[in-house]
Design a protein around this motif. Sequence first.
Motif, mmCIF file in Angstrom:
data_model
loop_
_atom_site.group_PDB
_atom_site.id
_atom_site.type_symbol
_atom_site.label_atom_id
_atom_site.label_comp_id
_atom_site.label_asym_id
_atom_site.label_seq_id
_atom_site.Cartn_x
_atom_site.Cartn_y
_atom_site.Cartn_z
ATOM 1 N N UNK A 1 1.244 -0.929 0.204
ATOM 2 C CA UNK A 1 -0.160 -0.085 -0.292
ATOM 3 C C UNK A 1 0.967 1.246 0.019
ATOM 4 N N UNK A 2 2.115 1.123 0.835
ATOM 5 C CA UNK A 2 2.555 2.483 0.762
ATOM 6 C C UNK A 2 3.256 2.781 -0.871
ATOM 7 N N UNK A 3 4.067 1.676 -1.298
ATOM 8 C CA UNK A 3 4.700 1.307 -2.619
ATOM 9 C C UNK A 3 3.616 2.350 -3.442
ATOM 10 N N UNK A 4 2.219 1.848 -3.392
ATOM 11 C CA UNK A 4 1.429 2.164 -4.548
ATOM 12 C C UNK A 4 0.806 3.115 -4.329
ATOM 13 N N UNK B 1 -1.743 3.215 -17.783
ATOM 14 C CA UNK B 1 -1.749 1.388 -17.927
ATOM 15 C C UNK B 1 -0.413 1.205 -17.368
ATOM 16 N N UNK B 2 0.819 2.189 -17.165
ATOM 17 C CA UNK B 2 2.198 1.440 -16.539
ATOM 18 C C UNK B 2 1.001 1.794 -14.676
ATOM 19 N N UNK B 3 0.673 2.374 -14.227
ATOM 20 C CA UNK B 3 0.434 2.528 -12.861
ATOM 21 C C UNK B 3 -1.103 1.005 -12.670
ATOM 22 N N UNK B 4 -1.113 0.260 -13.835
ATOM 23 C CA UNK B 4 -1.805 -0.637 -13.702
ATOM 24 C C UNK B 4 -1.103 -1.903 -13.159
ATOM 25 N N UNK B 5 -0.139 -1.797 -14.130
ATOM 26 C CA UNK B 5 0.748 -2.678 -14.156
ATOM 27 C C UNK B 5 1.210 -2.850 -12.842
ATOM 28 N N UNK C 1 -0.562 -4.504 -10.856
ATOM 29 C CA UNK C 1 -0.601 -5.845 -10.543
ATOM 30 C C UNK C 1 0.564 -6.706 -9.756
ATOM 31 N N UNK C 2 1.656 -6.031 -10.491
ATOM 32 C CA UNK C 2 2.969 -6.475 -10.116
ATOM 33 C C UNK C 2 3.160 -6.450 -8.958
ATOM 34 N N UNK C 3 2.602 -5.727 -7.829
ATOM 35 C CA UNK C 3 2.369 -5.222 -6.537
ATOM 36 C C UNK C 3 2.004 -6.493 -5.750
ATOM 37 N N UNK C 4 0.857 -6.838 -6.316
ATOM 38 C CA UNK C 4 -0.382 -7.878 -5.898
ATOM 39 C C UNK C 4 0.535 -8.980 -5.412
ATOM 40 N N UNK C 5 1.488 -9.267 -6.845
ATOM 41 C CA UNK C 5 2.404 -10.466 -6.909
ATOM 42 C C UNK C 5 3.192 -10.594 -5.917
ATOM 43 N N UNK C 6 3.419 -9.697 -4.824
ATOM 44 C CA UNK C 6 4.732 -9.414 -3.968
ATOM 45 C C UNK C 6 4.783 -9.982 -2.873
ATOM 46 N N UNK C 7 5.036 -10.633 -1.877
ATOM 47 C CA UNK C 7 4.724 -12.100 -0.776
ATOM 48 C C UNK C 7 5.228 -10.992 0.212
ATOM 49 N N UNK C 8 4.252 -10.749 0.779
ATOM 50 C CA UNK C 8 4.104 -9.670 2.073
ATOM 51 C C UNK C 8 4.718 -9.962 2.858
ATOM 52 N N UNK C 9 5.933 -9.418 3.099
ATOM 53 C CA UNK C 9 6.830 -9.689 4.324
ATOM 54 C C UNK C 9 6.479 -8.557 5.888
ATOM 55 N N UNK C 10 5.899 -9.120 6.804
ATOM 56 C CA UNK C 10 5.017 -7.575 7.886
ATOM 57 C C UNK C 10 6.419 -7.045 8.882
ATOM 58 N N UNK C 11 6.934 -5.774 8.665
ATOM 59 C CA UNK C 11 7.836 -5.169 9.090
ATOM 60 C C UNK C 11 7.077 -4.622 10.777
ATOM 61 N N UNK C 12 8.323 -4.131 11.663
ATOM 62 C CA UNK C 12 7.966 -4.245 12.771
ATOM 63 C C UNK C 12 8.929 -2.926 12.286
#
Lengths: 104, 172
Positions: free
Chosen positions: A8-11, B101-105, B108-119
């Motif tokens: 979300x932040x990078x978005x 279109x670039x933004x949607x790209x 979509x790329x961010x959706x496929x990133x595995x989320x790492x929890x940040x502390x």
Amino acid sequence: MLTVSIETQILFAGILFFLGLIGLLVRRNMIFMLMSIEIMFNSAGLVFIIAATHWKQPDGQVMFIFILAVTAVEVSIALALILQVYHHFKTLDADAVNKLKDHN
Amino acid sequence: MDVFFYIAASVAIISTILAISGRNAIHSLLYLILSLLAISVVLYLLNAPFIAALEVIIYAGAIMVLFIFVTMMLNIGIERETEKKWLNPRMWIVPSILALILLVNLILALKNVKSIPADNNVILPKQVGISLFSTYLLAVEIAAILLMAGVIGAYHLGSQKKKVKHRFLEIK
């Protein structure tokens, strides 16, 4: 503190970057084009900060300070150029400045 | 704390949209300052209080004041014909769609990133300073050279050509 995911932040930074890109492509007024470049620089710096927070390293913040220095130099040079263009052509339209011919 | 992030992010996005779509340069610059302040809030929430302060002081304080002074010096209030022609939807819709279109790209790329929890822990200015003057010392010196070049370039570009006026001898 903040539990917003990094996507979300990078978005958020990406939306700002693309707003700047649209502004740069669409506007013809040089002041607005320079403002759009500022927005893009700023969102790039924001991504550095997001990464710095995520990996808990100070390097991203160091990069933001360098971006700040580059931006300051770029803005001062570009505004001086805009002043010169305005004195020569009496307009800020970027399309008016498409000739290398000497207008004196 | 998340709600503050979303509020600041939406304020930043809305004011940026208003800034790039405005007709009056001064109004757009003021919207841009608002956007920078909102981004500064986001930076503070991201545990970077030092950078948030720098954003307010240098971006909103110094760079935007430079913009506003130049805009006031140029006295731009009159809408130019070309810009008016460019701002009708037929002209701006294509670059906007391509950028979207670039933004949607990207989304979509961010959706496929595995989320790492940040502390969370705050990176203090002390760490930034130590890193800046040990690891990045060479880059600091290069930035200093760049600033010096910027000063000289701005002086050269900003200086007016002196016009020599004489009653009998007119030098063009």
